[in-house]
Design a protein around this motif. Structure first.
Motif, mmCIF file in Angstrom:
data_model
loop_
_atom_site.group_PDB
_atom_site.id
_atom_site.type_symbol
_atom_site.label_atom_id
_atom_site.label_comp_id
_atom_site.label_asym_id
_atom_site.label_seq_id
_atom_site.Cartn_x
_atom_site.Cartn_y
_atom_site.Cartn_z
ATOM 1 N N PRO A 1 27.560 -13.628 40.357
ATOM 2 C CA PRO A 1 26.831 -12.367 40.377
ATOM 3 C C PRO A 1 27.767 -11.250 40.848
ATOM 4 C CG PRO A 1 25.937 -13.918 42.014
ATOM 5 C CD PRO A 1 27.139 -14.547 41.404
ATOM 6 N N LEU A 2 27.581 -10.066 40.263
ATOM 7 C CA LEU A 2 28.376 -8.892 40.650
ATOM 8 C C LEU A 2 27.452 -7.758 41.057
ATOM 9 C CD1 LEU A 2 31.033 -8.580 37.781
ATOM 10 C CD2 LEU A 2 31.384 -9.509 40.068
ATOM 11 N N GLY A 3 27.892 -6.954 42.012
ATOM 12 C CA GLY A 3 27.140 -5.773 42.413
ATOM 13 C C GLY A 3 27.900 -5.008 43.479
ATOM 14 N N LYS A 4 27.355 -3.866 43.850
ATOM 15 C CA LYS A 4 27.927 -3.095 44.964
ATOM 16 C C LYS A 4 27.456 -3.739 46.264
ATOM 17 C CE LYS A 4 29.945 0.661 43.225
ATOM 18 N NZ LYS A 4 31.333 0.971 43.392
ATOM 19 N N PRO A 5 28.374 -4.044 47.158
ATOM 20 C CA PRO A 5 27.980 -4.660 48.421
ATOM 21 C C PRO A 5 27.054 -3.744 49.228
ATOM 22 C CG PRO A 5 30.360 -4.779 48.119
ATOM 23 C CD PRO A 5 29.821 -3.876 47.046
ATOM 24 N N ALA A 6 25.986 -4.317 49.772
ATOM 25 C CA ALA A 6 25.074 -3.560 50.630
ATOM 26 C C ALA A 6 25.655 -3.437 52.037
ATOM 27 C CB ALA A 6 23.709 -4.237 50.677
ATOM 28 N N VAL A 7 26.506 -4.385 52.411
ATOM 29 C CA VAL A 7 27.153 -4.383 53.724
ATOM 30 C C VAL A 7 28.642 -4.549 53.484
ATOM 31 C CG1 VAL A 7 27.300 -5.558 55.950
ATOM 32 C CG2 VAL A 7 25.125 -5.480 54.739
ATOM 33 N N VAL A 8 29.449 -3.735 54.153
ATOM 34 C CA VAL A 8 30.900 -3.831 53.977
ATOM 35 C C VAL A 8 31.599 -4.012 55.316
ATOM 36 C CG1 VAL A 8 31.045 -2.545 51.818
ATOM 37 C CG2 VAL A 8 31.079 -1.308 53.968
ATOM 38 N N GLY A 9 32.844 -4.435 55.243
ATOM 39 C CA GLY A 9 33.676 -4.499 56.425
ATOM 40 C C GLY A 9 33.530 -5.736 57.283
ATOM 41 N N LYS A 10 32.808 -6.734 56.830
ATOM 42 C CA LYS A 10 32.618 -7.945 57.606
ATOM 43 C C LYS A 10 33.935 -8.721 57.704
ATOM 44 C CE LYS A 10 29.726 -12.057 57.496
ATOM 45 N NZ LYS A 10 28.827 -12.833 56.682
ATOM 46 N N GLU A 11 34.216 -9.227 58.890
ATOM 47 C CA GLU A 11 35.420 -10.038 59.101
ATOM 48 C C GLU A 11 35.219 -11.411 58.479
ATOM 49 O OE1 GLU A 11 38.521 -9.502 60.588
ATOM 50 O OE2 GLU A 11 37.868 -7.421 60.420
ATOM 51 N N GLY A 12 36.301 -11.965 57.986
ATOM 52 C CA GLY A 12 36.243 -13.286 57.398
ATOM 53 C C GLY A 12 36.363 -14.387 58.434
ATOM 54 N N PRO A 13 36.077 -15.613 58.032
ATOM 55 C CA PRO A 13 36.199 -16.734 58.960
ATOM 56 C C PRO A 13 37.662 -17.014 59.279
ATOM 57 C CG PRO A 13 35.712 -17.512 56.741
ATOM 58 C CD PRO A 13 35.660 -16.021 56.698
#
Length: 185
Positions: free
Chosen positions: A154-166
């Motif tokens: 699925p593709l789309g504009k992220p509703a939340v950005v900037g989350k750190e990765g594991p």
């Protein structure tokens, strides 16, 4: 965006805005995918662009009940089903030449990585969905028997950005010199 930045900052996105992914954006990500390397340049991939809401619902219904990608897939304006032609990657004249008879999985991994990195570069979010009933999804999309449906993106504009990765394993725990287990670093 530099490649290293895309590699470090791209995350699986499971919540999209109501943004409508354009046909030009879809072409950009598919163009990136098709330039991936593959066994003997067979390019075993085929992509199904899913826009029809009813078809999106049918595909999403094939996901595992517990798959967290269900919600974002239903909200997405496009899903991309990634399929592979069987019997070409890892084969010569229909005969498997490697230990791994499903070499197309490696080829598709590289193509899908290109696709999701390009999506990230142009401001789109994605998640690679593999926890699904592959046969039911294949049937819903009328994929021929000589192909496998491998993943849905699925593709789309992220509703939340900037989350750190594991966190990642340290290099000294995964890189060896000359023989497995011999410290490189």
């Amino acid at each position: 965006m530099e490649l290293q930045e895309a590699i470090l900052k791209r995350r699986s996105i499971r919540k999209f805005t109501d943004y409508y992914v354009t046909d030009n954006e879809i072409k950009e990500v598919i163009e990136a995918a098709r330039w991936a390397p593959s066994w003997s340049n067979y390019q075993p991939w085929e992509f199904i662009i899913i826009r029809d809401k009813q078809t999106i619902e049918e595909v999403t219904a094939t996901y595992s009940e517990t798959n967290p990608a269900r919600k974002c897939s239903l909200a997405a304006s496009v899903l991309i089903a990634v399929c592979a032609k069987k019997g070409v990657s890892g084969c010569k004249e229909g005969v498997v030449k490697t230990k791994y008879s499903e070499w197309y999985m490696f080829d598709l991994g590289m193509a899908v990585q290109n696709l999701v990195l390009k999506a990230h570069e142009i401001g789109l979010g994605s998640v690679v969905v593999g926890l699904l009933d592959h046969e039911a999804c294949k049937k819903a999309l009328q994929v021929p028997d000589d192909y496998e449906l491998v993943v849905v993106v699925p593709l789309g504009k992220p509703a939340v950005v900037g989350k750190e990765g594991p966190p990642r394993k340290e290099l000294e725990n995964i890189v060896y010199l000359d023989k497995f287990g011999e410290s490189y670093l």
